[in-house]
Design a protein around this motif. Structure first.
Motif, PDB file in Angstrom:
ATOM      1  N   MET A 102      -4.411  69.464  -2.228  1.00 43.37           N
ATOM      2  CA  MET A 102      -3.467  69.958  -1.249  1.00 43.37           C
ATOM      3  C   MET A 102      -4.093  69.886   0.143  1.00 43.37           C
ATOM      4  N   THR A 103      -3.336  69.462   1.119  1.00 46.66           N
ATOM      5  CA  THR A 103      -3.843  69.311   2.475  1.00 46.66           C
ATOM      6  C   THR A 103      -3.715  70.624   3.236  1.00 46.66           C
ATOM      7  N   GLU A 104      -4.790  70.993   3.940  1.00 49.54           N
ATOM      8  CA  GLU A 104      -4.739  72.209   4.754  1.00 49.54           C
ATOM      9  C   GLU A 104      -3.983  71.936   6.041  1.00 49.54           C
ATOM     10  N   ALA A 105      -3.264  72.921   6.517  1.00 48.67           N
ATOM     11  CA  ALA A 105      -2.549  72.790   7.773  1.00 48.67           C
ATOM     12  C   ALA A 105      -3.543  72.741   8.924  1.00 48.67           C
ATOM     13  N   VAL A 106      -3.256  71.891   9.892  1.00 47.66           N
ATOM     14  CA  VAL A 106      -4.099  71.793  11.079  1.00 47.66           C
ATOM     15  C   VAL A 106      -3.859  73.028  11.927  1.00 47.66           C
ATOM     16  N   LYS A 107      -4.939  73.619  12.407  1.00 44.60           N
ATOM     17  CA  LYS A 107      -4.832  74.825  13.228  1.00 44.60           C
ATOM     18  C   LYS A 107      -5.452  74.580  14.591  1.00 44.60           C
ATOM     19  N   GLY A 108      -5.208  75.499  15.497  1.00 48.26           N
ATOM     20  CA  GLY A 108      -5.804  75.414  16.823  1.00 48.26           C
ATOM     21  C   GLY A 108      -5.130  74.367  17.693  1.00 48.26           C
ATOM     22  N   PRO A 109      -5.826  73.913  18.726  1.00 46.48           N
ATOM     23  CA  PRO A 109      -5.229  72.966  19.673  1.00 46.48           C
ATOM     24  C   PRO A 109      -4.695  71.692  19.024  1.00 46.48           C
ATOM     25  N   ALA A 110      -5.381  71.213  17.998  1.00 50.42           N
ATOM     26  CA  ALA A 110      -4.958  69.964  17.354  1.00 50.42           C
ATOM     27  C   ALA A 110      -3.590  70.079  16.686  1.00 50.42           C
ATOM     28  N   SER A 111      -3.136  71.285  16.434  1.00 46.23           N
ATOM     29  CA  SER A 111      -1.820  71.450  15.805  1.00 46.23           C
ATOM     30  C   SER A 111      -0.690  70.963  16.721  1.00 46.23           C
ATOM     31  N   TYR A 112      -0.971  70.837  18.007  1.00 46.68           N
ATOM     32  CA  TYR A 112       0.041  70.358  18.963  1.00 46.68           C
ATOM     33  C   TYR A 112       0.065  68.834  19.079  1.00 46.68           C
ATOM     34  N   PHE A 113      -0.924  68.147  18.525  1.00 45.61           N
ATOM     35  CA  PHE A 113      -1.052  66.713  18.736  1.00 45.61           C
ATOM     36  C   PHE A 113       0.146  65.895  18.254  1.00 45.61           C
ATOM     37  N   PRO A 114       0.694  66.143  17.070  1.00 48.44           N
ATOM     38  CA  PRO A 114       1.864  65.350  16.663  1.00 48.44           C
ATOM     39  C   PRO A 114       3.042  65.502  17.634  1.00 48.44           C
ATOM     40  N   SER A 115       3.252  66.702  18.120  1.00 46.99           N
ATOM     41  CA  SER A 115       4.331  66.943  19.077  1.00 46.99           C
ATOM     42  C   SER A 115       4.068  66.225  20.399  1.00 46.99           C
ATOM     43  N   ILE A 116       2.829  66.249  20.855  1.00 47.08           N
ATOM     44  CA  ILE A 116       2.470  65.571  22.105  1.00 47.08           C
ATOM     45  C   ILE A 116       2.719  64.070  21.969  1.00 47.08           C
ATOM     46  N   GLU A 117       2.269  63.490  20.873  1.00 46.24           N
ATOM     47  CA  GLU A 117       2.471  62.050  20.676  1.00 46.24           C
ATOM     48  C   GLU A 117       3.950  61.695  20.608  1.00 46.24           C
ATOM     49  N   LYS A 118       4.716  62.480  19.882  1.00 48.73           N
ATOM     50  CA  LYS A 118       6.146  62.208  19.731  1.00 48.73           C
ATOM     51  C   LYS A 118       6.891  62.370  21.055  1.00 48.73           C
ATOM     52  N   THR A 119       6.589  63.437  21.776  1.00 46.22           N
ATOM     53  CA  THR A 119       7.314  63.745  22.999  1.00 46.22           C
ATOM     54  C   THR A 119       6.940  62.838  24.165  1.00 46.22           C
TER      55      THR A 119
END
Length: 68
Positions: A1-18
């Motif tokens: 099972m993959t752990e959820a990304v926490k901290g600043p990196a949790s915003y990275f997918p949104s930054i790339e998409k937006t």
């Protein structure tokens, strides 16, 4: 099972998409800036690039560089 990304990196997918640029490109931009202070970089990214979550990206990049 993959752990959820926490901290600043949790915003990275949104930054790339937006904003349509990969995270390594944003990090290169931060590293190539003559600015060095956290909030200067955040303000610059917001003003020049309209980047939301700039704080998370700057924090992660500076922490990476500090560890080198």
């Amino acid at each position: 099972m993959t752990e959820a990304v926490k901290g600043p990196a949790s915003y990275f997918p949104s930054i790339e998409k937006t904003y349509g640029r990969p995270i390594p490109e944003w990090k290169d931009l931060i590293r190539s800036s003559p600015l060095t202070k956290h909030m200067e970089l955040v303000s610059w990214l917001k003003a020049e690039h309209g980047l939301g979550h700039a704080n998370a990206l700057v924090a992660h990049t500076l922490a990476e560089d500090k560890g080198k």
